[in-house]
Design a protein around this motif. Structure first.
Motif, PDB file in Angstrom:
ATOM      1  N   ARG A 148     -53.330 -25.753 -49.111  1.00 25.76           N
ATOM      2  CA  ARG A 148     -53.287 -26.027 -47.671  1.00 25.76           C
ATOM      3  C   ARG A 148     -54.600 -25.672 -46.990  1.00 25.76           C
ATOM      4  N   THR A 190     -52.573 -32.185 -42.232  1.00 26.72           N
ATOM      5  CA  THR A 190     -52.552 -31.386 -43.460  1.00 26.72           C
ATOM      6  C   THR A 190     -52.180 -29.940 -43.168  1.00 26.72           C
ATOM      7  N   VAL A 230     -48.620 -29.490 -45.177  1.00 28.60           N
ATOM      8  CA  VAL A 230     -48.793 -29.030 -46.552  1.00 28.60           C
ATOM      9  C   VAL A 230     -48.477 -27.546 -46.684  1.00 28.60           C
ATOM     10  N   ARG A 231     -47.717 -27.205 -47.715  1.00 32.51           N
ATOM     11  CA  ARG A 231     -47.443 -25.823 -48.088  1.00 32.51           C
ATOM     12  C   ARG A 231     -47.674 -25.690 -49.583  1.00 32.51           C
TER      13      ARG A 231
END
Length: 440
Positions: A103, A209, A213-214
């Protein structure tokens, strides 16, 4: 597994296991779920916009001719410099991914790409534009391996090879964006406005993002090598022979596609074959679509029949060479260009199999470094091929006629031959190691 490649043993459930799952087990149970697909979508968008920025200069080569007044070899330096920075950044980016997660690294990378596009929009001299493309290359280096790094944390092992290929779909959408909207913008608004618009889209992707995102389902970073020294991590990856099999696979697969997509495709079709802007843009977008069409079956084969990975790669390379020979032998036409583009896509689709091999024979804590090392392969070969084509075009007078491009593209056969021989040599002794995946 091979004796020199050790994986951490996994705990087995017993009858005394408590009913409440541990955090790691809870994370495993969340694999393949809706949240995993949302994270994957965020990563795919990041790669899409990074790819758009990467290929945007390739479609702008005719405009760059007028803006900077450079020879073919000098124009090739733009892409060579960008790819050199990209390749040099792969291993450092891999180390950062192993320590800070996808991330953060992906978000920072997109911001760097956006800054590079802004700088290119304002550039009027060769050194300034070259520095701008170097920034794009540095940020772009985080995109693909950043996505590939988090896939095994969110999806079951059998799906990861196919999803690695699907990640390429996002990249090809980015190539389509550069082939059509960017060309239209260049026609209607000029150089500066066009690249400013690309930069804006990249910054928007950086925001998405950071939001989507993780690194893993538990909400914390996946286990990383924070206590392992860089020297030890790098040494383990470089001593792993599967790393070099993956490197050779990626190097052989990627460069014919990149020569067309990143630098010489537009000039070849517009100047060498006298095709219209619309036709050449359509062909470049079709190259991405054909890569998607060929990549999905390649991902399925990699996941279901891992013992056939090496044979799959060799078959794809052979088909690619054959189609290039046929396409270049035909009279200049859209059909001839399409045949070459199909060949480039077929050859490129198996490059991701190199990641599947190295990931299965490397400790998870070193995945970032291992994937980054493999990913340098295609870009080292692309740098050599892009500059080789430019040098040959200049040696033949710089007119960039159809026959000039036939000779220049034909010279790439030497690179393919050397890399295939290298792959056969490296994989011959390692065949049992690289075709039998470890159980996860």
């Amino acid at each position: 597994p091979p004796s020199q490649i050790q994986e951490m043993p996994q705990a087995r459930l017993t009858s005394n296991t408590v009913k409440k799952p541990a955090p790691a087990q809870q994370a495993t149970n969340q694999k393949d779920g809706l949240k995993a697909w949302i994270v994957f979508l965020g990563g795919g968008l990041a790669y899409c916009m990074a790819m758009c920025a990467r290929t945007s200069f390739g479609v702008a080569v005719p405009w760059a001719d007028h803006r900077f007044g450079l020879s073919s070899a000098q124009l090739a330096v733009f892409i060579m410099g960008q790819l050199a920075v990209y390749a040099a950044a792969q291993i450092p980016v891999g180390l950062l991914l192993d320590r800070y997660g996808s991330r953060k690294v992906l978000t920072c990378g997109l911001i760097i790409v956006g800054l590079g596009q802004l700088a290119l929009a304002q550039a009027h001299t060769f050194p300034t534009a070259l520095a701008a493309r170097a920034l794009v290359g540095a940020g772009d280096a985080t995109a693909f391996i950043g996505v590939v790094r988090f896939l095994p944390a969110w999806f079951s092992a059998s799906r990861v090879p196919l999803l690695t290929q699907i990640t390429n779909v996002g990249g090809q959408i980015g190539q389509v964006i550069s082939a059509f909207p960017v060309v239209w913008w260049l026609h209607d608004y000029g150089w500066s406005t066009s690249f400013n618009l690309v930069a804006l889209a990249v910054f928007m992707a950086a925001v998405s993002t950071a939001v989507l995102v993780r690194d893993d389902p538990s909400g914390t970073k996946a286990p990383v090598a924070q206590t392992e020294s860089v020297r030890r991590s790098m040494g383990a990856v470089l001593r792993n022979r599967a790393t070099w099999v993956g490197w050779m696979i990626h190097a052989t697969a990627a460069f014919p596609f990149n020569v067309i997509a990143l630098m010489w495709g537009s000039a070849w079709m517009r100047q060498g074959m006298h095709l219209s802007d619309t036709v050449s843009a359509t062909m470049l977008s079709l190259e991405g679509l054909f890569l998607v069409a060929a990549g999905i079956p390649a991902g399925i084969i990699s996941g279901r029949w891992p013992r056939r990975r090496l044979q799959t790669c060799l078959a794809a390379y052979a088909i690619s060479v054959l189609t290039w020979v046929v396409g270049l032998a035909l009279s200049p036409s859209a059909a001839a260009a399409l045949i070459v583009i199909i060949g480039a896509a077929i050859g490129s689709c198996v490059g991701a199999l190199g990641f599947d091999i190295v990931r299965e024979y490397t400790q998870r804590s070193r995945w970032g470094v291992a994937i980054g090392t493999v990913n340098t392969g295609g870009f080292v070969s692309s740098i050599i091929a892009v500059e080789l084509v430019g040098l040959i075009l200049d040696l033949r007078g710089g007119a960039r006629t159809g026959s000039d491009f036939i000779v220049a593209f034909g010279a790439m056969g030497v690179i393919i031959a050397l890399l295939v021989v290298g792959l056969l040599i490296v994989s011959r002794r390692l065949h049992p190691q690289v075709v039998i995946p470890q159980e996860s």
